[in-house]
Scaffold this motif. Sequence first.
Motif, PDB file in Angstrom:
ATOM      1  N   PHE A  30      -3.291 -12.621   1.071  1.00 20.11           N
ATOM      2  CA  PHE A  30      -4.299 -13.274   0.232  1.00 20.11           C
ATOM      3  C   PHE A  30      -5.679 -13.200   0.873  1.00 20.11           C
ATOM      4  O   PHE A  30      -6.680 -12.953   0.199  1.00 20.11           O
ATOM      5  CB  PHE A  30      -3.919 -14.733  -0.049  1.00 20.11           C
ATOM      6  N   MET A  31      -5.743 -13.423   2.180  1.00 19.78           N
ATOM      7  CA  MET A  31      -7.030 -13.352   2.873  1.00 19.78           C
ATOM      8  C   MET A  31      -7.590 -11.933   2.799  1.00 19.78           C
ATOM      9  O   MET A  31      -8.791 -11.750   2.582  1.00 19.78           O
ATOM     10  CB  MET A  31      -6.857 -13.790   4.334  1.00 19.78           C
ATOM     11  N   GLY A  32      -6.742 -10.953   2.968  1.00 22.05           N
ATOM     12  CA  GLY A  32      -7.184  -9.564   2.854  1.00 22.05           C
ATOM     13  C   GLY A  32      -7.682  -9.231   1.456  1.00 22.05           C
ATOM     14  O   GLY A  32      -8.671  -8.515   1.297  1.00 22.05           O
ATOM     15  N   SER A  33      -7.020  -9.763   0.452  1.00 21.59           N
ATOM     16  CA  SER A  33      -7.475  -9.548  -0.928  1.00 21.59           C
ATOM     17  C   SER A  33      -8.853 -10.153  -1.143  1.00 21.59           C
ATOM     18  O   SER A  33      -9.713  -9.562  -1.792  1.00 21.59           O
ATOM     19  CB  SER A  33      -6.495 -10.169  -1.928  1.00 21.59           C
ATOM     20  N   PHE A  34      -9.065 -11.337  -0.573  1.00 22.33           N
ATOM     21  CA  PHE A  34     -10.375 -11.980  -0.684  1.00 22.33           C
ATOM     22  C   PHE A  34     -11.443 -11.138   0.008  1.00 22.33           C
ATOM     23  O   PHE A  34     -12.522 -10.889  -0.553  1.00 22.33           O
ATOM     24  CB  PHE A  34     -10.326 -13.389  -0.080  1.00 22.33           C
ATOM     25  N   VAL A  38     -14.662  -9.275  -1.748  1.00 22.67           N
ATOM     26  CA  VAL A  38     -16.050  -9.455  -1.298  1.00 22.67           C
ATOM     27  C   VAL A  38     -16.666  -8.102  -0.970  1.00 22.67           C
ATOM     28  O   VAL A  38     -17.809  -7.821  -1.338  1.00 22.67           O
ATOM     29  CB  VAL A  38     -16.106 -10.414  -0.085  1.00 22.67           C
ATOM     30  N   ASP A  39     -15.906  -7.254  -0.298  1.00 27.20           N
ATOM     31  CA  ASP A  39     -16.406  -5.910   0.032  1.00 27.20           C
ATOM     32  C   ASP A  39     -16.732  -5.132  -1.236  1.00 27.20           C
ATOM     33  O   ASP A  39     -17.778  -4.477  -1.316  1.00 27.20           O
ATOM     34  CB  ASP A  39     -15.373  -5.159   0.872  1.00 27.20           C
ATOM     35  N   LEU A  40     -15.860  -5.219  -2.216  1.00 31.91           N
ATOM     36  CA  LEU A  40     -16.113  -4.517  -3.483  1.00 31.91           C
ATOM     37  C   LEU A  40     -17.336  -5.078  -4.204  1.00 31.91           C
ATOM     38  O   LEU A  40     -18.133  -4.331  -4.776  1.00 31.91           O
ATOM     39  CB  LEU A  40     -14.893  -4.616  -4.399  1.00 31.91           C
ATOM     40  N   ARG A  59      -7.031   0.364  -4.545  1.00 32.87           N
ATOM     41  CA  ARG A  59      -6.727   0.955  -3.235  1.00 32.87           C
ATOM     42  C   ARG A  59      -7.452   0.183  -2.129  1.00 32.87           C
ATOM     43  O   ARG A  59      -6.886  -0.100  -1.077  1.00 32.87           O
ATOM     44  CB  ARG A  59      -7.122   2.427  -3.193  1.00 32.87           C
ATOM     45  N   ILE A  60      -8.711  -0.168  -2.381  1.00 38.03           N
ATOM     46  CA  ILE A  60      -9.486  -0.908  -1.387  1.00 38.03           C
ATOM     47  C   ILE A  60      -8.871  -2.295  -1.176  1.00 38.03           C
ATOM     48  O   ILE A  60      -8.674  -2.726  -0.033  1.00 38.03           O
ATOM     49  CB  ILE A  60     -10.968  -1.008  -1.817  1.00 38.03           C
ATOM     50  N   LEU A  61      -8.554  -2.975  -2.275  1.00 40.52           N
ATOM     51  CA  LEU A  61      -7.922  -4.294  -2.153  1.00 40.52           C
ATOM     52  C   LEU A  61      -6.587  -4.199  -1.414  1.00 40.52           C
ATOM     53  O   LEU A  61      -6.272  -5.040  -0.564  1.00 40.52           O
ATOM     54  CB  LEU A  61      -7.706  -4.919  -3.528  1.00 40.52           C
ATOM     55  N   GLY A  62      -5.809  -3.185  -1.738  1.00 40.51           N
ATOM     56  CA  GLY A  62      -4.512  -2.993  -1.094  1.00 40.51           C
ATOM     57  C   GLY A  62      -4.637  -2.704   0.389  1.00 40.51           C
ATOM     58  O   GLY A  62      -3.836  -3.195   1.199  1.00 40.51           O
ATOM     59  N   ARG A  63      -5.657  -1.933   0.751  1.00 34.29           N
ATOM     60  CA  ARG A  63      -5.869  -1.603   2.160  1.00 34.29           C
ATOM     61  C   ARG A  63      -6.195  -2.871   2.967  1.00 34.29           C
ATOM     62  O   ARG A  63      -5.605  -3.119   4.017  1.00 34.29           O
ATOM     63  CB  ARG A  63      -6.996  -0.580   2.281  1.00 34.29           C
ATOM     64  N   TYR A  64      -7.138  -3.652   2.456  1.00 34.65           N
ATOM     65  CA  TYR A  64      -7.487  -4.897   3.138  1.00 34.65           C
ATOM     66  C   TYR A  64      -6.308  -5.878   3.156  1.00 34.65           C
ATOM     67  O   TYR A  64      -6.013  -6.509   4.180  1.00 34.65           O
ATOM     68  CB  TYR A  64      -8.682  -5.579   2.465  1.00 34.65           C
ATOM     69  N   SER A  65      -5.663  -6.020   2.027  1.00 38.18           N
ATOM     70  CA  SER A  65      -4.544  -6.946   1.913  1.00 38.18           C
ATOM     71  C   SER A  65      -3.411  -6.554   2.853  1.00 38.18           C
ATOM     72  O   SER A  65      -2.856  -7.395   3.570  1.00 38.18           O
ATOM     73  CB  SER A  65      -4.051  -6.979   0.467  1.00 38.18           C
ATOM     74  N   GLY A  66      -3.071  -5.282   2.869  1.00 37.24           N
ATOM     75  CA  GLY A  66      -2.001  -4.794   3.738  1.00 37.24           C
ATOM     76  C   GLY A  66      -2.327  -4.947   5.209  1.00 37.24           C
ATOM     77  O   GLY A  66      -1.471  -5.342   6.014  1.00 37.24           O
ATOM     78  N   ALA A  67      -3.584  -4.664   5.571  1.00 33.97           N
ATOM     79  CA  ALA A  67      -3.984  -4.786   6.976  1.00 33.97           C
ATOM     80  C   ALA A  67      -3.910  -6.234   7.444  1.00 33.97           C
ATOM     81  O   ALA A  67      -3.354  -6.525   8.505  1.00 33.97           O
ATOM     82  CB  ALA A  67      -5.401  -4.237   7.161  1.00 33.97           C
ATOM     83  N   CYS A  68      -4.440  -7.146   6.649  1.00 33.66           N
ATOM     84  CA  CYS A  68      -4.422  -8.564   7.042  1.00 33.66           C
ATOM     85  C   CYS A  68      -2.998  -9.121   7.031  1.00 33.66           C
ATOM     86  O   CYS A  68      -2.647  -9.943   7.883  1.00 33.66           O
ATOM     87  CB  CYS A  68      -5.337  -9.381   6.133  1.00 33.66           C
TER      88      CYS A  68
END
Length: 166
Positions: A30-34, A38-40, A59-68
């Motif tokens: 959830f934090m990564g999605s947030f 914001v980045d988008l 893809r961008i949301l998934g990348r951040y979400s997956g990393a966090c």
Amino acid sequence: FAEISGDPSMAIYKESCANQMAMATISGGFMGSFIGAVDLAWAQTPKSGKLPTLPSSMRILGRYSGACAAVGATFTAVKCTAHSLRSTDDCWNSFVGGAASGVVVGMIVKRPLVAAAAGLGMGCAAMALDAFDGLSQRERPEHYDNLVARLETKLRAEENAKAHHD
């Protein structure tokens, strides 16, 4: 979730490691999605003038979400494992968990120097936060209670002395 009773500082270890990991993974996601949203929202429009498409945004949301989510899961798994292996609850468990999650950050960006620096930095930050939390939740209340009891005793003694004096 396990029933929480007794010392509140040990509440996290009354839950199974699997529950802790699941919660950390979900929270990290959830934090990564947030962060991704914001980045988008703040990203500048590409030079072509076209706005990002829905698939590229996902893809961008998934990348951040997956990393966090990976960082949260790694921290919790390693901290819980360190606690189980060492049979002790101290800030070193948090250091090891933070260091491992920092290495995950370096692996995501594929830079060994970032992995080393992030591991050391996140380990120290986690250790400091855990040590401060230990002071505020475990040691401070007892000290505070002793201080209050001493002050109350002193005030009563002063009141008694004043009453006997009058």
